[in-house]
Scaffold this motif. Structure first.
Motif, PDB file in Angstrom:
ATOM      1  N   ASP A 114       0.855  -1.303   0.115  1.00 30.81           N
ATOM      2  CA  ASP A 114      -0.067  -0.176   0.048  1.00 30.81           C
ATOM      3  C   ASP A 114       0.833   1.219   0.146  1.00 30.81           C
ATOM      4  O   ASP A 114       0.618   2.413  -0.621  1.00 30.81           O
ATOM      5  CB  ASP A 114      -0.844   0.073   0.963  1.00 30.81           C
ATOM      6  CG  ASP A 114      -1.969   0.983   1.325  1.00 30.81           C
ATOM      7  OD1 ASP A 114      -2.420   1.260   0.230  1.00 30.81           O
ATOM      8  OD2 ASP A 114      -2.098   1.604   1.891  1.00 30.81           O
ATOM      9  N   THR A 118       1.478   4.329  -3.017  1.00 29.11           N
ATOM     10  CA  THR A 118       1.158   5.789  -2.557  1.00 29.11           C
ATOM     11  C   THR A 118       2.256   6.441  -3.146  1.00 29.11           C
ATOM     12  O   THR A 118       2.142   7.388  -3.570  1.00 29.11           O
ATOM     13  CB  THR A 118       1.018   5.819  -1.080  1.00 29.11           C
ATOM     14  OG1 THR A 118      -0.209   5.381  -0.654  1.00 29.11           O
ATOM     15  CG2 THR A 118       0.954   7.315  -0.699  1.00 29.11           C
ATOM     16  N   ARG A 167      -8.313   0.544  -3.966  1.00 32.72           N
ATOM     17  CA  ARG A 167      -7.790   1.855  -4.349  1.00 32.72           C
ATOM     18  C   ARG A 167      -7.978   2.102  -5.924  1.00 32.72           C
ATOM     19  O   ARG A 167      -7.558   2.877  -6.363  1.00 32.72           O
ATOM     20  CB  ARG A 167      -6.213   2.008  -4.045  1.00 32.72           C
ATOM     21  CG  ARG A 167      -6.160   1.797  -2.548  1.00 32.72           C
ATOM     22  CD  ARG A 167      -4.626   2.318  -2.103  1.00 32.72           C
ATOM     23  NE  ARG A 167      -4.336   3.554  -2.516  1.00 32.72           N
ATOM     24  CZ  ARG A 167      -3.025   4.144  -2.228  1.00 32.72           C
ATOM     25  NH1 ARG A 167      -2.094   3.296  -1.638  1.00 32.72           N
ATOM     26  NH2 ARG A 167      -2.778   5.411  -2.511  1.00 32.72           N
ATOM     27  N   GLU A 170      -9.504   5.406  -7.078  1.00 29.50           N
ATOM     28  CA  GLU A 170      -8.397   6.368  -6.791  1.00 29.50           C
ATOM     29  C   GLU A 170      -7.558   6.380  -8.273  1.00 29.50           C
ATOM     30  O   GLU A 170      -7.162   7.279  -8.729  1.00 29.50           O
ATOM     31  CB  GLU A 170      -7.676   6.270  -5.824  1.00 29.50           C
ATOM     32  CG  GLU A 170      -6.408   7.100  -5.577  1.00 29.50           C
ATOM     33  CD  GLU A 170      -5.690   6.845  -4.278  1.00 29.50           C
ATOM     34  OE1 GLU A 170      -4.614   7.397  -4.148  1.00 29.50           O
ATOM     35  OE2 GLU A 170      -5.970   5.689  -3.374  1.00 29.50           O
TER      36      GLU A 170
END
Length: 252
Positions: A114, A118, A167, A170
């Motif tokens: 994760d 990012t 995600r 996103e």
């Protein structure tokens, strides 16, 4: 000309095994490749030299994926060397180790994945792709039992897959696609060797159930193919030996 020509791919955990072969294959398609390693610099340097000898472009970057500062430096060095990052292959995983802490599997297979995504999103452009590499034993763990020795790792990898999949909206907003590649036990990998050592006969059992098991290079070919494959975001590519997992999962 390959669609990867001039693009830059970061492949985590790529100093040996599946990651190293994936790095070589992407470089052969024209990509600039960042070979990531945690400890073994000579192995990563060897992969880089092999890529360069074949006419490709690569650098080796040390980064422990569980250390956020290392992860950010990994991408900074990729950008410094090649001007950007277009592809992220999340290959690094583990958890069978006994000397890295009780929660290491979850820390590496979920939290670090994760965090790496990012960090990558600061650089990935529209049209970028993220590929997450996992195993059938992990992908199907909620429906299909696996070897007791692998349960903790499998659950942590599935947690990582679920975290990244959540995600997708996103990523889609940024024009970035996300693909999962799931394979059976792979002949010659560290994990397969450790599992077979802990449970003698485990490899042979999987060979019988799957018909045959992929080699390191064959699995790497599938991962490299999914870097440019025309598939929708969220696609899960099940590579070899998935039939019995699907049958068991469908029966629950």
């Amino acid at each position: 000309m390959s669609s990867l020509a001039g693009k830059t791919a970061v492949v985590t955990g790529s100093s040996r095994g599946v990651g190293a072969d994936t790095a070589r294959l992407l470089a052969a398609q024209g990509a600039n490749v960042v070979v990531n390693y945690r400890q073994k610099a000579p192995r990563a340097t060897k992969v880089v030299k092999e890529i360069e000898a074949a006419g490709g472009h690569a650098i080796a970057v040390q980064a422990d994926m569980t250390e956020p500062s290392d992860v950010r430096r990994l991408f900074a060095e990729a950008v410094e060397a090649f001007g950007g990052v277009d592809v992220l292959v999340l290959n690094a995983s583990g958890g069978m180790e006994t000397d890295l802490g009780e929660d290491y599997a979850l820390k590496l297979n979920r939290d670090a994945q994760d965090d790496t995504l990012t960090a990558a999103l600061e650089h990935l452009p529209e049209g970028g792709r993220v590929v997450f590499v996992t195993s059938h034993q992990a992908h199907f763990i909620n429906d299909v039992e696996t070897m007791p020795e692998y349960v903790e790792v499998a659950r942590s990898k599935r947690a990582g897959e679920d975290t990244l999949t959540a995600r997708i909206p996103e990523l889609s907003a940024k024009g970035i696609t996300f693909v999962v590649v799931s394979g059976d036990m792979i002949e010659g990998t560290v994990t397969a060797t450790l599992l077979n050592r802990a449970r003698p006969g485990a490899l042979e059992q999987r060979r019988e159930a799957a018909g045959r098991l992929y080699s390191v290079h064959e699995f790497a070919e599938e991962i490299a193919r999914m870097v440019t494959a025309d598939v929708p975001t969220g696609h899960v590519e099940l590579v070899g030996g998935a039939e019995d997992f699907l049958a068991q999962a469908g029966g629950r």
